[in-house]
Design an enzyme around this catalytic site. Structure first.
Site, PDB file in Angstrom:
ATOM      1  N   ASP A 206       0.861  -1.194   0.000  1.00  0.00           N
ATOM      2  CA  ASP A 206       0.000   0.000   0.000  1.00  0.00           C
ATOM      3  C   ASP A 206       0.897   1.244   0.000  1.00  0.00           C
ATOM      4  OD1 ASP A 206      -2.468   1.295  -0.020  1.00  0.00           O
ATOM      5  OD2 ASP A 206      -2.567   1.417   2.160  1.00  0.00           O
ATOM      6  N   ASP A 223       3.392   1.534   8.133  1.00  0.00           N
ATOM      7  CA  ASP A 223       2.135   0.810   7.958  1.00  0.00           C
ATOM      8  C   ASP A 223       2.228  -0.285   6.891  1.00  0.00           C
ATOM      9  OD1 ASP A 223      -0.401  -0.086   8.238  1.00  0.00           O
ATOM     10  OD2 ASP A 223      -1.396   1.711   7.453  1.00  0.00           O
TER      11      ASP A 223
END
Length: 331
Positions: A206, A223
């Site tokens: 991502d 993340d």
């Protein structure tokens, strides 16, 4: 009223419980708690009685198995060992990175500040390309076992089936959506056929500007919650924007840094618009699956409206045309 998958509510995750969970592993907060921008999980910046603030992530129940979360933690730890600027989960009780408190699994991370990278700067893109290349050089050393791959089934066919099996798409648009998403997935399959047998490796998964913190020392990639196996171009295409000429220049800058550490298979250029198409289908299904979580109707009020699905149909039609165009440069 629409149907969604059963969701264990975050409603009982009160500020007191967050602090009690951290206290249970020896991290004593001072009462300062700031909710950070996250919908899939619940993430907080927590002031500590001693030392700088920490970031605590409480994982959405039922999404990943413990083993899948620990695989991600182990991958990030491998990156840290190679001095790649990522943010690993801290080792807490018994040296474990994943902890549990009253039914909630959580991990703690050091807090890192930074700003969004300036992607219109060629030097910034080349710098980011170098670190993505280093991430991928580690990512190809071993496969994920517990985490699913990013592929046509997991990001296209399965999300499509979920949307069509539930009452989200208005009846007067359902036939149009069915036809359009089928054509879009046919285009994705043709793109994969043109690319051939490209290599899958462990990815960030991502890698957009919101997950990169930039400082004078360069980028920090944060993340890895969506980390999966997939083609290398997945971690590059989301950094491209603008007209075709703009994306060609941006990609050249990224690859100038990337190929200092990792070879790039140019056949993956056939997959850029295919992967964008899969992301669009997957994102709509993600919102649908999470609609029972009260945070989602509040944050995404435009979802599940007539206009939303009309726009998704138009978006997919645009992608169908784009997937039939030539790649950004000859392969």
């Amino acid at each position: 009223m629409t149907n969604t998958e059963p969701v264990t509510s975050f409603a009982s995750l009160s500020p007191d419980m967050v602090l009690d969970a951290l206290d249970s592993v020896g991290l004593r907060g001072d009462g300062r708690l700031l909710a950070l921008n996250s919908y899939e999980n619940r993430v907080y910046q927590v002031g500590m009685e001693e030392g700088p603030p920490l970031v605590a992530k409480f994982y959405r129940p039922l999404r990943w198995s413990d083993e899948a979360i620990l695989e991600e933690h182990a991958f990030v730890a491998q990156l840290v060992a190679q001095e790649i600027p990522v943010v690993p989960a801290m080792q807490l009780e018994q040296g474990l990175t994943l902890q549990e408190f009253q039914g909630f699994r959580f991990a703690a991370f050091a807090r890192h500040g930074g700003r969004a990278p300036e992607l219109d700067n060629p030097d910034t893109l080349e710098w980011m390309g170098r670190f993505i290349g280093r991430i991928h050089a580690v990512g190809m050393q071993q496969p994920y076992v517990k985490r699913p791959a990013l592929d046509i089934f997991t990001f296209g066919e399965e999300p499509r089936d979920y949307l069509l099996a539930h009452d989200f798409i208005p009846m007067d648009l359902l036939a149009s959506y069915k036809t359009t998403v089928a054509q879009a997935l046919d285009g994705v399959r043709r793109s994969y056929d043109r690319a051939g047998a490209v290599r899958n490796l462990r990815l960030h998964g991502d890698c957009h500007v919101g997950n990169v913190l930039w400082t004078d020392a360069g980028p920090h990639f944060v993340d890895f919650d969506d980390s999966r196996s997939g083609p290398a171009i997945q971690d590059l295409w989301m950094l491209l924007s603008g007209e075709r000429n703009d994306m060609q220049r941006q990609l050249a800058d990224l690859l100038a840094g990337y190929e200092s550490f990792c070879d790039f298979d140019a056949r993956e250029l056939y997959l850029i618009e295919a992967l964008r198409t899969l992301r669009l289908i997957h994102y709509a299904a993600w919102l649908a699956r999470r609609w029972a979580d009260p945070a989602f109707p509040a944050a995404f009020p435009w979802f599940n409206t007539q206009r939303y699905w009309q726009d998704r149909i138009l978006e997919l039609r645009e992608q169908i045309a784009l997937m039939d165009e030539a790649p950004l440069w000859p392969v």
